[in-house]
Design a protein around this motif. Structure first.
Motif, PDB file in Angstrom:
ATOM      1  N   SER C 296       0.804  -1.193   0.071  1.00 20.49           N
ATOM      2  CA  SER C 296       0.110   0.027  -0.013  1.00 20.49           C
ATOM      3  C   SER C 296       0.898   1.186   0.031  1.00 20.49           C
ATOM      4  O   SER C 296       2.117   1.279   0.575  1.00 20.49           O
ATOM      5  N   PRO C 297       0.439   2.402  -0.717  1.00 20.62           N
ATOM      6  CA  PRO C 297       1.305   3.391  -1.158  1.00 20.62           C
ATOM      7  C   PRO C 297       2.053   3.920   0.328  1.00 20.62           C
ATOM      8  O   PRO C 297       3.169   4.474   0.393  1.00 20.62           O
ATOM      9  N   GLY C 298       1.375   3.916   1.639  1.00 16.67           N
ATOM     10  CA  GLY C 298       2.230   4.675   2.732  1.00 16.67           C
ATOM     11  C   GLY C 298       3.340   3.720   3.126  1.00 16.67           C
ATOM     12  O   GLY C 298       4.444   4.190   3.337  1.00 16.67           O
ATOM     13  N   PHE C 299       3.455   2.229   2.849  1.00 16.26           N
ATOM     14  CA  PHE C 299       4.345   1.680   3.373  1.00 16.26           C
ATOM     15  C   PHE C 299       5.165   1.348   2.025  1.00 16.26           C
ATOM     16  O   PHE C 299       6.551   1.265   1.749  1.00 16.26           O
TER      17      PHE C 299
END
Lengths: 427, 427, 427
Positions: C296-299
């Motif tokens: 996911s883009p945050g990770f």
């Protein structure tokens, strides 16, 4: 006469009205053209005086013409401006003399390879006069004296261009530009003028994100004038499209901006490919129409060019064979349709930021599955939401999402709307 | 003998003169070679003493040899250095003994797969002695005792290399390097020496932009010595080319620099492709000739390598079959021609800045159309000017312009000259 | 029973033991599964209470089930949880009623296109109950009343997951993750669990460079829980692999991380290609297994996914046909072998800096030629040393060297070890 029944017919009717006018880079033919367009689209007309410095150029004297002919010894007009505006060399200085054919020949332009066609020729910046005629006509002229008359004026006046602006939600602009300086040539560029006019009318019916500015200006000097007078404004121009040769039977051709990877380039490439139409996408060249000016390295705007058969790509180009029969309502309607599709994509192509980027947000408790559960396209809609969330990193636009996912742009944009509504992403 | 009538014949004559000499990484054979080259090209000869530290290496003792042979019981020389410098293992320590064939075999090198050829072998850094001979010769030797003699010296002395510099308009340099350490091998590298020599003579006839430095040095240790002694100078080396195997019948092969996209890489790729010659362009490998040293990661110079059949790519490589019949005047002339074409492009490949970058400048009022009007290549010249103006953003060189436009480099360069003359661009 | 004779058989035996258990995203089935895995691999089991906020989600109530059936008027169980854990809709709320078939049908799930197979269905976050059965079974049911009973509990409890850590030379981690929430489905994901278990045992036998962390967690909510509880730790996660569908007869499929060019992507692509196995490498999609969460883009972790036939790519997927006959010891052994090859490369894939970068270092005086002289792979070893030296610029890993040189990774890694030992490069 067949009833006007759609945008193709409306555009063709406009081309028919504009066709007889003698346009040039200045003069009353341009004004008359803009007046007719103005009946369909409110225009702001600009008049820029002769002698005004515009970038590296200077606005020339204004050219107007009332009559022109070559008459034989019997007074019969063997070449007559009244029959076609193409017969006179554009920007011809006035002349009224009688001379033998042998001397006249230096002023006569023909197309030996197409003996029945009349070429289109101009001499804007070097004083000259001349006539254009069919090779057949020339071949039939007996030797002897001919009266030549060009009743034109070259005098201080103005260069004329016009704009129509559709205000958007943001001040960032998309410009659509078409040249209005060619005389009786249907495809080049009355078809472009017609498509631009009806594109503007269609865009005005929505509530566009961008501000759309339509520029109707003479080729080269007109675009240069617009750029010179809007030098402080061009940083607002985010995207743009030059429309030319928009009505012939050939397949659509998109020519990339000088940047080559501007957003308008991505959009047109995508829309043409997704549409299934046969088409060409070509690289930028510093030749053609006013993309030359918008893409000059000092401006380097993201402006591409849409044509059917492009610049100089058909034998009828710049000849009397580019007439009302060379363009069709269907072809113009097709060009218009692609423009509308492209601007529909461009106008919605935001970059979003995922506000819940750590792991997937739980879509179910926000009703984003339920809301879609009963629809047959539910799976695609759900996939589109996951793709938008995955690529909502401020780096990818929705068109990037569509291209990476293989989903339709509309599906992706609808997913972005739903996620935006749920507060999961923001533009 | 046929009259010497062109660079191919001149180069071949030079190869013929150099062929008999026994070269190695040090010694009088190198000096004699440089003396002959010096007759054609003024050389600055450098002598670097034994024991000098050069980068990670140390200049070894100097090796010289007067005579060497294997003689049978009748005193007949069955292997004789006088017949070919290849017969002795390079850098052989002196020896004078009589020993049975069984014991001698450990010192004899042959090529069983090519029984009539003599291999080329060396042992620069591990004391050893040996002879190289045809397998056929060995097979014919009866058992028994043989006198072996190598009348060589290994003593403190010098490593010898030479330079020739052609001053340019700027101090930035192009180096052309070729190895001079191989004995009687025609393609590897007498042909390279000959092409370098005549390339230098040709370049000196112009007024080059770059300073051109020709380095004639022993392989590996010689290039390392040059780099060690010029460590403060190498930041001036903008481009370079190693010449090797330049005279065989194979097609030309350009091996890219380690960078892979250095300007010399672009130039050679372009010139070879534009020439229509069959050719190969290969990726860098850390093996081959002295591009290994120039491209070592600490220096990482933009130095490629031009060969015909490359390093180890032909069976005759490093054998007596790389003889005067293996190279030809025509092949060397062809290599030279490509070098000249490439340096002609490299030398003119400037980046320009458009001084009138907003819109197109009005070329007509500067006579840039008129000047060309009467020429049959006028349209290409005009297109070239538009392309140069479009890409004169300080980012694109003229070769980039040529490649993007599809126009010939010369046409583009002429357009740049014209625009420069009109004050529209500057380098 | 055939003797257990290799990792394939061992893994298959583990799959057989785990198959009957009724797993879900919480509950005793997961605990029992982890207990059995724990017999082979020491596990740290984590219990996270119902109601705990994990990223955007909340740990749900724990679900357990003792019995479930549909019985006909004669008390005969026509659908029986005891026969297969698939028969009950996952997370069914308790129910005990008698109702006519017409009313019951809304709670019955079948696969009309595969009438003898039982589908796998769940309703984790919307309270519901239901049974899954073969279409054939349903078709054979006469109208009339049926007793339906699901003896389940939904109550505050815990979500259970486990970890096994193999300490490495550095704290940087590689995570291997597999979902443990599916009931009696062999390929999805008992095969993945088995491969992960035996991969961990194999890695523990070495002295790995990286720390390897194996995560056995329920799909989606489990990976989200792990990420939520390790948010401060994930910056240590350098690489990762999700294992799923690891035992079917199809060819291996590697799905890239969201980054697309993470080191794990390069490694898997290389190892699969070098192995000569037929295989697929696919682009990232935000669908599938827990790579969705890790990427996911945050990770945006460098985590790819290895499967045989991937997610939803076979008709047996999420049906009772994904049974013990659908997986094989050979297929699991093959998946394990590729994992071991890949981690062997990843674990040695250092970037080195050449400590003697100016010219080539003299390998001979360091014995780096001698040491290899007697080996038949000497030439490759020597080339590998030159390649490592050339690319030891801190920018290229050993796998880059292998790919650019065309040499085997092991040859390159051995060269790096030799050069490291000689003090010529350092990591």
């Amino acid at each position: 006469m067949a009833p006007v029944s759609g945008p193709g017919d409306d555009m063709y009717a406009l081309v028919e009205r504009l066709y007889p006018l003698c346009r040039s880079i200045t003069g009353d033919g341009v004004r008359a053209t803009l007046e007719i367009v103005g009946e369909l689209l409110p225009l702001t007309v600009h008049e820029v005086p002769t002698g005004t410095q515009v970038l590296d150029w200077t606005i020339p004297q204004e050219w107007n013409i009332r009559d022109a002919y070559v008459a034989d010894a019997d007074g019969r007009r063997v070449v007559d401006f009244a029959a076609s505006s193409l017969h006179v060399l554009g920007y011809s200085v006035p002349v009224h003399r009688t001379m033998p054919l042998a001397e006249l020949r230096a002023h006569l332009h023909t197309l030996p390879e197409h003996p029945s066609w009349v070429p289109y020729r101009t001499s804007y910046y070097q004083p000259a006069w001349g006539f254009c005629l069919a090779q057949e006509t020339l071949d039939a002229l007996p030797d002897g004296d001919y009266e030549v008359r060009i009743d034109s004026t070259l005098a201080d006046g103005h260069l004329t261009y016009a704009e129509h602006v559709i205000p958007g939600q943001v001040a960032d602009e998309v410009i659509v530009s078409c040249h209005v300086c060619h005389p009786s040539l249907a495809n080049d560029n009355l078809a472009g003028i017609a498509v631009a006019t009806y594109l503007a009318r269609a865009l005005a019916e929505g509530n566009p994100y961008y501000t759309y500015r339509f520029v109707f200006a003479p080729g080269t000097i007109g675009a240069i004038t617009w750029l010179a007078r809007n030098a402080d404004h061009v940083d607002k121009v985010r995207h743009g499209l030059v429309l030319a040769c928009a009505g012939d039977a050939g397949q659509l051709t998109y020519k990339r901006s000088r940047r080559g990877d501007a957003e308008i380039d991505q959009v047109l490439r995508h829309v043409l490919a997704a549409s299934g139409r046969p088409h060409r996408v070509t690289e930028f060249t510093p030749y053609g129409y006013d993309e030359r000016q918008y893409c000059s390295p000092g401006f380097d705007l993201g402006v591409g060019s849409l044509s059917r058969t492009p610049y100089a790509g058909y034998p009828e180009y710049h000849t009397s064979a580019d007439d009302l029969g060379f363009v069709s309502p269907a072809a113009m309607a097709d060009t218009l349709a692609v423009c509308r599709e492209a601007f529909a994509v461009l106008d919605r192509n935001r970059r979003y930021v995922n506000l819940s980027p750590y792991g997937e947000p739980q879509l179910g408790r926000r009703g984003l599955y339920d809301a879609l559960g009963g629809r047959s396209d539910a799976k695609q809609a759900q996939m589109a939401m996951l793709w938008v969330l995955s690529l909502a990193d401020g780096e990818h636009g929705l068109l990037d999402v569509a291209e990476r996912s293989g989903l339709a742009f509309d599906t992706v944009a609808a997913a972005a709307d739903a996620l935006c509504g749920a507060g999961l992403i923001k533009a």
